[in-house]
Design a protein around this motif. Structure first.
Motif, PDB file in Angstrom:
ATOM      1  N   VAL A 140       0.842  -1.206   0.000  1.00  0.00           N
ATOM      2  CA  VAL A 140       0.000   0.000   0.000  1.00  0.00           C
ATOM      3  C   VAL A 140       0.872   1.250   0.000  1.00  0.00           C
ATOM      4  CG1 VAL A 140      -1.691   1.332   1.317  1.00  0.00           C
ATOM      5  CG2 VAL A 140      -1.963  -1.131   1.084  1.00  0.00           C
ATOM      6  N   ILE A 141       1.938   1.235   0.799  1.00  0.00           N
ATOM      7  CA  ILE A 141       2.849   2.384   0.854  1.00  0.00           C
ATOM      8  C   ILE A 141       3.473   2.637  -0.512  1.00  0.00           C
ATOM      9  CG2 ILE A 141       5.031   3.230   1.820  1.00  0.00           C
ATOM     10  CD1 ILE A 141       4.282   1.802   4.431  1.00  0.00           C
ATOM     11  N   MET A 158       2.311   1.787  -3.449  1.00  0.00           N
ATOM     12  CA  MET A 158       1.282   2.243  -4.387  1.00  0.00           C
ATOM     13  C   MET A 158       0.999   3.738  -4.182  1.00  0.00           C
ATOM     14  SD  MET A 158      -2.619   0.864  -4.809  1.00  0.00           S
ATOM     15  CE  MET A 158      -3.064   1.535  -3.199  1.00  0.00           C
ATOM     16  N   ILE A 159       0.911   4.153  -2.920  1.00  0.00           N
ATOM     17  CA  ILE A 159       0.640   5.557  -2.625  1.00  0.00           C
ATOM     18  C   ILE A 159       1.790   6.438  -3.107  1.00  0.00           C
ATOM     19  CG2 ILE A 159       0.361   7.233  -0.752  1.00  0.00           C
ATOM     20  CD1 ILE A 159      -1.153   5.079   0.809  1.00  0.00           C
ATOM     21  N   LEU A 160       3.024   6.033  -2.853  1.00  0.00           N
ATOM     22  CA  LEU A 160       4.182   6.841  -3.265  1.00  0.00           C
ATOM     23  C   LEU A 160       4.269   6.950  -4.781  1.00  0.00           C
ATOM     24  CD1 LEU A 160       6.935   5.699  -0.717  1.00  0.00           C
ATOM     25  CD2 LEU A 160       5.547   7.771  -0.672  1.00  0.00           C
ATOM     26  N   GLY A 166       1.766   6.875  -6.824  1.00  0.00           N
ATOM     27  CA  GLY A 166       0.715   7.794  -7.214  1.00  0.00           C
ATOM     28  C   GLY A 166       1.087   9.248  -6.961  1.00  0.00           C
ATOM     29  N   LEU A 167       1.934   9.482  -5.981  1.00  0.00           N
ATOM     30  CA  LEU A 167       2.383  10.839  -5.641  1.00  0.00           C
ATOM     31  C   LEU A 167       3.627  11.245  -6.435  1.00  0.00           C
ATOM     32  CD1 LEU A 167       1.953  10.664  -1.750  1.00  0.00           C
ATOM     33  CD2 LEU A 167       0.556  12.004  -3.333  1.00  0.00           C
ATOM     34  N   GLU A 209       1.993  12.682   3.741  1.00  0.00           N
ATOM     35  CA  GLU A 209       1.381  12.446   2.427  1.00  0.00           C
ATOM     36  C   GLU A 209       0.777  11.045   2.351  1.00  0.00           C
ATOM     37  OE1 GLU A 209       1.147  14.717  -0.324  1.00  0.00           O
ATOM     38  OE2 GLU A 209       1.509  15.967   1.423  1.00  0.00           O
ATOM     39  N   ILE A 210       1.505  10.063   2.869  1.00  0.00           N
ATOM     40  CA  ILE A 210       0.983   8.683   2.880  1.00  0.00           C
ATOM     41  C   ILE A 210      -0.315   8.621   3.671  1.00  0.00           C
ATOM     42  CG2 ILE A 210       1.435   6.341   3.707  1.00  0.00           C
ATOM     43  CD1 ILE A 210       4.429   6.881   3.152  1.00  0.00           C
ATOM     44  N   ARG A 270      -2.370  11.029   4.380  1.00  0.00           N
ATOM     45  CA  ARG A 270      -3.436  11.813   3.736  1.00  0.00           C
ATOM     46  C   ARG A 270      -4.158  10.984   2.688  1.00  0.00           C
ATOM     47  NH1 ARG A 270      -3.451  14.813  -0.833  1.00  0.00           N
ATOM     48  NH2 ARG A 270      -1.187  14.577  -1.120  1.00  0.00           N
ATOM     49  N   VAL A 271      -3.381  10.242   1.881  1.00  0.00           N
ATOM     50  CA  VAL A 271      -3.982   9.417   0.834  1.00  0.00           C
ATOM     51  C   VAL A 271      -4.612   8.156   1.422  1.00  0.00           C
ATOM     52  CG1 VAL A 271      -3.511   8.130  -1.295  1.00  0.00           C
ATOM     53  CG2 VAL A 271      -2.366  10.320  -0.878  1.00  0.00           C
ATOM     54  N   TYR A 272      -3.936   7.551   2.384  1.00  0.00           N
ATOM     55  CA  TYR A 272      -4.457   6.335   3.014  1.00  0.00           C
ATOM     56  C   TYR A 272      -5.802   6.600   3.687  1.00  0.00           C
ATOM     57  CZ  TYR A 272      -4.565   2.148   5.959  1.00  0.00           C
ATOM     58  OH  TYR A 272      -4.925   0.969   6.571  1.00  0.00           O
TER      59      TYR A 272
END
Length: 535
Positions: free
Chosen positions: A160-161, A163-165, A167-168, A200-201, A203-205
């Motif tokens: 998940v981490i 994937m989020i990074l 995307g950012l 940031e992680i 915020r998206v999570y």
């Protein structure tokens, strides 16, 4: 930025200009430039203030036929300083001050050219010229999974981490079981450290996906009854109980306040490097100007009785033998009283003096103990027309008195103001060392005797009191002034004091003969030291 190509002489140079160079901006105002201001210039004249505002003489108007487009990246600090120096807040400076993507300049230039072509029917002539310096390096650092999970409060899977990074657009250069090396894109100027990436992680999570802990944890701080904030709270509560209202003023003020008195002007103030304006360009060196501004504001709204106090810091340059060592700050307490403290009443023709009412309030908040006695003397502060200074163990504790009328007039205050300023650090130290001692109530009665003394006009009651207490230390407990007379019935340069002396012995009843003997000794001392005579 768009300029009229026909008004450009030669080519474009990005540089600073000479100190004092005049320049007319798009708003029609002439601005005098500093040597630090970055300018876009042609071979002869400046064209615009870089990253802030264009020039009037090179601007696009209804007669423009050819346009020169310029797209650039500027240092945020330089742009902010220039904008603040000239009091400008434009769309350009708003963006540059906060940092932009340094890699977007070519894309933005081509986009602007395409829009002009599509919408206005223009054509692109000439080539794109790019002058580039070394871009700042992308920020890289290790981000540990344990740090992420401990900060968030629960475990987030590595997948998940990642994937989020992604995307950012935060690149993962390499990773292990414990951590990963991340690279931040240049346009993310707000992300500079691991905590920013974790934010940031999260915020998206989604904060709503973080479970509430079933374990309640709390830290009990060490209790110290005389911490500075507790002393400040105690004094504040006491003043509120005495009818005062707390005020809070800005620590940043105008340098013009230095001129209200020589004592304030003698303190070298701390100037702000990047001021919002000249009226907010210096740290305050006294609480008095702010207090007087509050008084003036309230008097203009028909609030005639004001009892105010403020706890705040003053700032200065520290020097040693004329050499600057750094900066210093002191916490002070300011009190102000103005207006009629007693309401008009048919039974009160002569209300008590406001000065002594104010003096009583000040003494009520001073620490009291048998081991600490403050000393009174005439205040030397030039902000007062009449005032007193209190010292404790040789250190200045407070100054108070009537503020001079010429100072009040500068703030348009048209009634008397009593003002006091405490040194909070000395006050807090005195309270911490305020060891109260208890003694038994005396079983034997006290005796009072009075003197009516004819003295020279320059003899103060304080000097009489000090001499009396040093002459008789055993049974003299108190010396009080109950009458003062100066008039045509006395010789020139003379005045009359009515002074009371209070005697008491804790071991026996005092006899008249013994007290008379002590009074005789006091009389001789007064005659010897001050040339006093009994009336």
């Amino acid at each position: 930025h768009a300029s009229d190509l026909d008004k450009i002489n030669g080519g474009i140079i990005v540089k600073t200009v000479d100190q004092g160079t005049p320049f007319v901006t798009l708003d029609g105002a002439e601005r005098i430039h500093q040597s630090e201001d970055l300018m876009i210039c042609d071979y002869q004249n400046p064209l615009c203030i870089a990253g802030v505002l264009g020039g009037l003489n090179s601007g696009v108007n209804e007669t423009t036929k050819s346009i020169f487009l310029e797209s650039a990246y500027f240092d945020p600090v330089s742009i902010r300083k220039t904008a603040k120096r000239h009091g400008l807040n434009t769309d350009a400076s708003f963006r540059f001050e906060r940092g932009i993507d340094p890699e977007i300049t070519t894309y933005a230039l081509k986009l602007a050219a395409n829009l002009i072509t599509e919408i206005a029917g223009g054509t692109v002539e000439g080539e794109l010229h790019e002058i580039i310096q070394d871009l700042p390096e992308k920020s890289k650092f290790m981000l540990h999974y344990d740090l992420i999970n401990n900060t968030v409060g629960q475990e987030i899977s590595k997948e998940v981490i990642s994937m989020i990074l992604n995307g950012l657009e935060i690149d993962i250069i390499s990773s292990t079981e414990e951590a990963m090396l991340v690279e931040i894109p240049l346009y993310r100027v707000d992300v500079t450290r691991p905590a920013d990436v974790i934010e940031e992680i999260l915020r998206v999570y989604g904060y709503n996906n973080i479970a509430t802990s079933e374990i309640l944890q709390s830290n009990v701080p060490e209790f110290t009854p005389f911490d500075d904030h507790r002393v400040a709270e105690k004094i504040s509560n006491q003043l509120v109980g005495l009818g005062f209202n707390e005020i809070m003023n800005n620590s940043i003020t105008t340098p013009q306040h230095e001129g209200i008195s020589q004592s304030i002007k003698s303190i070298e103030g701390v100037n702000i490097i990047n001021p919002l304006g000249k009226e907010l360009s210096q740290m305050r060196t006294s609480l008095l100007p702010g207090v007087l501004e509050v008084i003036a504001f309230n008097l203009n709204r028909q609030s005639k009785l004001l009892k105010l106090f403020e706890l705040g810091k003053i700032y200065r340059h520290d020097k040693n033998n004329g050499v600057q060592k750094g900066f210093g700050e002191e916490k002070h307490i300011a009190l102000a009283l103005t207006g009629p403290i007693y309401e008009e009443h048919w039974d009160t023709n002569h209300p008590p003096q406001t000065f002594f009412y104010f003096k009583g309030i000040l003494e009520a908040i001073l620490p009291h103990s048998s081991g600490q006695l403050w000393e009174e003397s005439q205040s030397k502060k030039d902000i007062f027309s009449d005032g007193l200074q209190y010292t404790l163990a040789g250190k200045e504790l407070l100054n108070f008195g009537y503020v001079k009328r010429e100072i009040l007039s500068q703030f348009e205050v048209n009634q008397e103001v009593l003002y006091a300023e405490f040194n909070f650090n000395e006050m807090a130290h005195a309270i911490r060392n305020n060891n109260i001692k208890f003694t038994e109530i005396p079983k034997f009665p006290g005796v009072r005797r009075d003197f009516a003394l004819l003295l020279n006009s320059d003899v103060s009651f304080d000097s009489l009191k000090s001499l009396a207490l040093s002459t008789e230390k055993k049974i003299l407990k108190k010396v009080a002034l109950f009458d003062v007379y100066e008039g045509d019935k006395l010789p020139e340069g003379k005045k009359s004091y009515g002074v009371s002396f209070y005697f008491q012995d804790h071991k026996k009843t005092l006899t008249d003969q013994y007290v008379d003997k002590v009074m005789g000794k006091l009389q001789k001392q007064f005659e010897k030291e001050f040339g006093a005579k009994l009336r």
